[in-house]
Design a protein around this motif. Structure first.
Motif, PDB file in Angstrom:
ATOM      1  N   ILE A 126       0.921  -0.705   0.070  1.00 51.40           N
ATOM      2  CA  ILE A 126      -0.110   0.059  -0.465  1.00 51.40           C
ATOM      3  C   ILE A 126       0.513   1.401  -0.404  1.00 51.40           C
TER       4      ILE A 126
ATOM      5  N   LEU B  78      -3.474   3.619  -1.336  1.00 51.31           N
ATOM      6  CA  LEU B  78      -3.268   3.397  -2.498  1.00 51.31           C
ATOM      7  C   LEU B  78      -2.902   1.707  -2.902  1.00 51.31           C
ATOM      8  N   VAL B  79      -3.341   0.823  -3.024  1.00 53.85           N
ATOM      9  CA  VAL B  79      -3.336  -0.798  -3.438  1.00 53.85           C
ATOM     10  C   VAL B  79      -2.640  -1.058  -4.445  1.00 53.85           C
ATOM     11  N   ARG B  80      -0.795  -0.983  -4.817  1.00 54.08           N
ATOM     12  CA  ARG B  80      -0.203  -1.197  -5.857  1.00 54.08           C
ATOM     13  C   ARG B  80       1.022  -2.375  -5.173  1.00 54.08           C
ATOM     14  N   GLN B  81       0.548  -3.293  -6.695  1.00 52.60           N
ATOM     15  CA  GLN B  81       1.540  -4.701  -6.809  1.00 52.60           C
ATOM     16  C   GLN B  81       2.523  -4.667  -7.890  1.00 52.60           C
TER      17      GLN B  81
END
Lengths: 645, 248
Positions: free
Chosen positions: B196, B205-208
């Motif tokens: 995050i 914000l969801v991040r990968q």
């Protein structure tokens, strides 16, 4: 070739994802709150420097972060137009249509890039590509009132105070007190002391009732967690507090919210509104009542529209599109005085069919004239508030008589459903249906002015059941198709008005109503009663005059007139008029003419005052001195002998 | 739905090229107070589109290298015709279409967008294969992003953080691309590649590993070389090509 279908989440993996993300969010939340607070401080100070009130700035910036909406004072950084407030955009939206701008919440994103977002007027939104894309709606003010936000902040502070006293040294940030959740509860809930219930509006547009013991738990569940109870319990258990003391401590925190509701949000009277422009339901706490504001839900379109059926129905009822537009305009216009329509149609025309359409869409409430009278008397009615929620039309079927209460049906009425709180509801278009003329509305002498000013009249003909297409498809299929058409048309016209914004929608709706009334208003086909007053006065005077001069006359006015020199007087005028009206008008018209008595007296009196003091036969009396010209013509042409004096 | 390509081997790649008539579509690097400032014109309101076909990753790479500064591409193709005009939503221009989802559909390729990564270009494909081992069978073109290795003359280029566009070619079922993208993003989290981040306004914000929002057929992919202000240089953008095991 690359086969993407080989990648499938194994059973259970999908279920693992959300908790994983949630856990990561929970871990980072304290840090997030700190950054958010700094952000709010910075943005509020920016607005205050531009002259915005501090409380308003706090509300707009904070609410914007919660809702994803942008409010009046917030600033947008356009590539072409520079820094512009949301209010300025809303005032002249087309100037900014499809203009590029920086991300509204983070204008510094991507090195102050003013091309990451774009404004679209048709949806009144800003689409930003920042952070993977997000959409902001533009509104003048948040649904959140400044007052409720401040109240929520104070409640949060009082909880913090309790924590600092009971758990000294405890980092209050870890309690995760949510002003947003408290604000939701405070703005959507009121306490009814009579029923000992909290009433809270859910985001699904439903008013729920909660008992006091379960109130906090359920309100938190619906509106968001107010604080992290688990952390508080864990921390309290490290102290020497007993279990009972810990429970009391938690209850004390909860009561900061509930006490506020009981003290400040206690109401026993309700008012219900559907805000066609709102995106979220809300409760507005007014001085003496709670106004529940629901959001509009589009009408459900079931099944398909069969063009052949619609063409046939339009042939049968050529005004259907006009009526649909009138109904929707009636929903958006502010002044609904002219939103009365009388459907005069034969028994097989299809009144039941038309009413069925409105009823199936939940777009109408059917009341009888008797029920309307009862409502205005404040009596209990077998109607629920839910019936009025999505209602666009109040229908009065088999309307045979018109009462003065009908005129009061303009914009609102208060209903007292059995065993429920009395509630003020809005009413929009009023449709009256009858197979025959209504004498109390339309008499030989004309139509009472107040009704002419209000009513439009549709004189409809034909027999729906005898139509070939109706027989061919059957009543069920025919009905479903017209129903789908009506729902679609309702939704499309409502969307159109919504896209205009409130002020422009009201204006356009008012223009439509005026146009409809000019085409179908009763004034086009019926004489106003006021226009008939001189004729009524003349007829009345004729009979007085003749009864005074003709000894053989044995009518109701025999001996009522007095000739004194060259003047004709009428004494006991009220009684004389009553008797004359009874003898000359039917039962239905009687009420209408009776009400015009004073106007008739004024029209027939020489001084224009009606009954006044006159010396008649040497004695002062209350009488009407009749205008000479009303009987002058009778003198020459009459067969009676003129024998004044 | 089967691939748009008639080529059973999946060697033929079809996508769309957009040419803007009003703005540049590449990134621009300028110097402001001795710092490098990046800007881009992410919107395209007027121009043309054309469906483009290339054979294999090498040809795709060459094509992308030759894009002009007012050109960008998308992974989808237009469902209204192979070429035509693009207009903005408010424009009344007859015969032109808007660059919106309803006018574009998936073709036989897509990209993984990897932003601000510490991976070297040689580590990209193995890392992606850890999430989806089937990628070993795909034809892949990895291109460093157009911001790669931009530096001030006299300074040392910084390539510790880099972004990559990873083109996956010859997709068998275009209609599965959106689902695949979302499933891949979820798997990144499940395999420890998710985190995050907090935005400046405090949003989580969801991040990968990859950007999950790029799996859309109308979305512009900026591949053209950037415009560099005087005194700003760029290293040659590296690329890597994998001919997948399924390549015939």
């Amino acid at each position: 070739m690359f086969d993407t279908s080989n990648l499938v989440l194994a059973e259970g993996q999908d279920a693992e994802y959300e908790p994983l993300v949630s856990a990561a969010k929970v871990k980072i939340k304290p840090e997030t709150e700190k950054i958010k607070r700094l952000y709010i401080k910075e943005k509020v100070s920016e607005l205050v420097k531009r002259g915005v009130d501090d409380e308003v700035a706090v509300t707009q910036v904070t609410a914007s972060l919660e809702s994803g909406e942008l409010y009046g004072h917030q600033l947008l950084h356009f590539q072409e137009h520079g820094v512009v407030s949301v209010s300025d955009v809303l005032a002249e939206p087309y100037k900014f249509d499809e203009c590029s701008l920086a991300d509204p919440h983070e204008p510094e994103y991507h090195n102050n890039d003013k091309s990451v977002a774009k404004l679209f007027v048709n949806t009144m939104t800003v689409n930003s590509m920042a952070h993977g894309g997000r959409t902001f709606s533009l509104r003048e003010t948040p649904d959140t009132m400044v007052e409720t936000w401040l109240a929520a902040t104070k409640i949060a502070e009082s909880i913090e105070y309790i924590l600092s006293k009971v758990l000294p040294g405890f980092d209050i940030d870890n309690a995760e007190i949510s002003v947003g959740a408290i604000n939701k509860i405070v703005s959507l809930t009121f306490w009814d002391a009579n029923k000992s219930r909290f009433f809270s509006l859910s985001k699904e547009n439903v008013l729920n009732a909660y008992s006091k013991p379960n109130g906090f738990k359920l309100l938190s569940k619906v509106n968001g967690r107010v604080f992290d109870e688990e952390i508080l319990r864990e921390r309290a258990e490290l102290t020497e507090m007993t279990k009972g003391e810990i429970n009391a401590f938690i209850r004390g925190c909860e009561n900061q919210v509930l006490d506020h509701l009981e003290i400040h949000n206690q109401r026993a009277t309700l008012e219900m509104r559907v805000d066609m422009f709102a995106r979220k339901p809300r409760i507005e706490m007014q001085v003496d009542k709670a106004r529940i504001v629901f959001v509009h839900q589009p009408y459900e379109v079931r099944g398909d529209v069969n063009n052949e059926i619609i063409a046939d129905y339009k042939q049968h009822f050529p005004l259907i599109d006009e009526v649909i537009s009138f109904i929707i305009a009636g929903r958006f216009t502010r002044d609904r005085k002219q939103c009365y329509v009388w459907f005069l149609c034969p028994s097989d025309w299809g009144k039941g069919f038309f009413m069925g359409l409105l009823k199936d869409l939940n777009a109408s409430v059917e009341l009888s004239v008797k029920e309307i009278e009862k409502i205005f008397e404040g009596g209990p009615v077998g109607r629920s508030t839910a019936e009025f929620k999505s209602s666009l039309v109040l229908v009065v079927d088999e309307f045979k008589t018109v009462k003065s209460e009908v005129k009061q049906l303009q914009s609102t009425m208060t209903i007292s459903p059995k065993h429920q709180l009395s509630i003020e509801v809005e009413i929009f278009t009023k449709i009256f249906l009858s197979a025959e003329s209504v004498d109390s509305l339309v008499g030989d002498a004309g139509v009472e002015d107040q009704f002419v000013n209000r009513f439009s009249m549709l004189n409809l003909s034909g027999n729906l059941t005898k139509r070939e297409v109706f027989s061919c498809y059957g009543s069920g299929r025919y009905f479903d198709s017209v129903l789908a058409y009506m729902a679609t048309e309702f939704n499309s016209r409502i969307s159109h008005y919504q896209s205009l914004g409130k002020a422009a929608a009201e204006k356009e709706a008012e223009e439509y109503i005026n146009g409809f009334v000019s085409r179908h208003g009763m004034a086009n086909s019926h004489k106003r009663l006021s226009e008939s007053i001189p004729d009524i006065a003349r007829d009345f005077v004729r009979e007085i005059y003749e009864s005074t001069l003709t000894y053989k006359y044995d009518g109701v006015l025999a001996g009522r007139g007095i000739l004194d020199y060259e003047s004709l007087y009428l004494c006991n005028a009220t009684k004389a008029f009553e008797d004359w009206v009874k003898a000359n008008y039917g039962q239905s018209e009687l009420v209408m003419i009776r009400k015009k008595r004073q106007q008739v007296f004024e029209a027939m009196s020489l001084d224009g005052k009606g009954i006044s003091k006159h010396r008649v036969d040497g004695t002062p009396r209350d009488a009407i001195k009749v205008r000479y010209e009303l009987y002058d013509s009778l003198i020459e042409g009459s067969s009676v002998v003129r024998s004044f004096g | 739905m089967e691939s748009k390509s008639d080529d059973a081997s999946g060697n033929t790649i079809t996508f769309t090229v957009f040419t803007s008539m009003t703005t540049e579509l590449n990134k621009k690097f300028s110097r402001v107070e001795n710092k490098i400032v990046k800007s881009s014109m992410a919107t395209m309101s007027k121009g043309t589109y054309a469906t483009q076909t290339v054979n294999g990753p090498e040809e795709l790479n060459e094509f992308l290298n030759n894009l002009k500064s007012n050109q960008a591409v998308s992974i989808g193709i237009c469902n209204k015709g192979p070429s035509g005009k693009i207009k903005s939503k408010k424009s009344q221009q007859k015969g032109a279409i808007t660059r919106t989802k309803d006018n574009f559909e998936y073709s036989n390729c897509f990209i993984f967008d990897i932003d601000d990564s510490t991976l070297t270009i040689d580590e990209v494909i193995p890392t992606l294969c850890q999430i989806d081992p089937n990628l070993i069978n795909a034809d892949i073109l990895v291109r460093a992003s157009s911001s790669y290795g931009v530096y001030k003359e006299g300074d040392k280029p910084n390539v510790e953080m880099c972004g990559y566009h990873v083109w996956i070619l010859g997709v068998k079922d275009p209609s599965d691309i959106a689902r695949y993208g979302q499933a891949f993003a979820k798997l990144c989290w499940l395999k420890g590649n998710g985190h995050i981040i907090i935005s400046n306004s405090g949003s989580m914000l969801v991040r990968q590993l990859i950007d999950a929002s790029v799996f859309s057929p109308e979305r512009l992919v900026f591949e053209a070389s950037p415009t560099l202000a005087p005194g700003i240089k760029q290293l040659e953008r590296p690329c890597r090509i994998q001919r997948g095991a399924s390549h015939v």
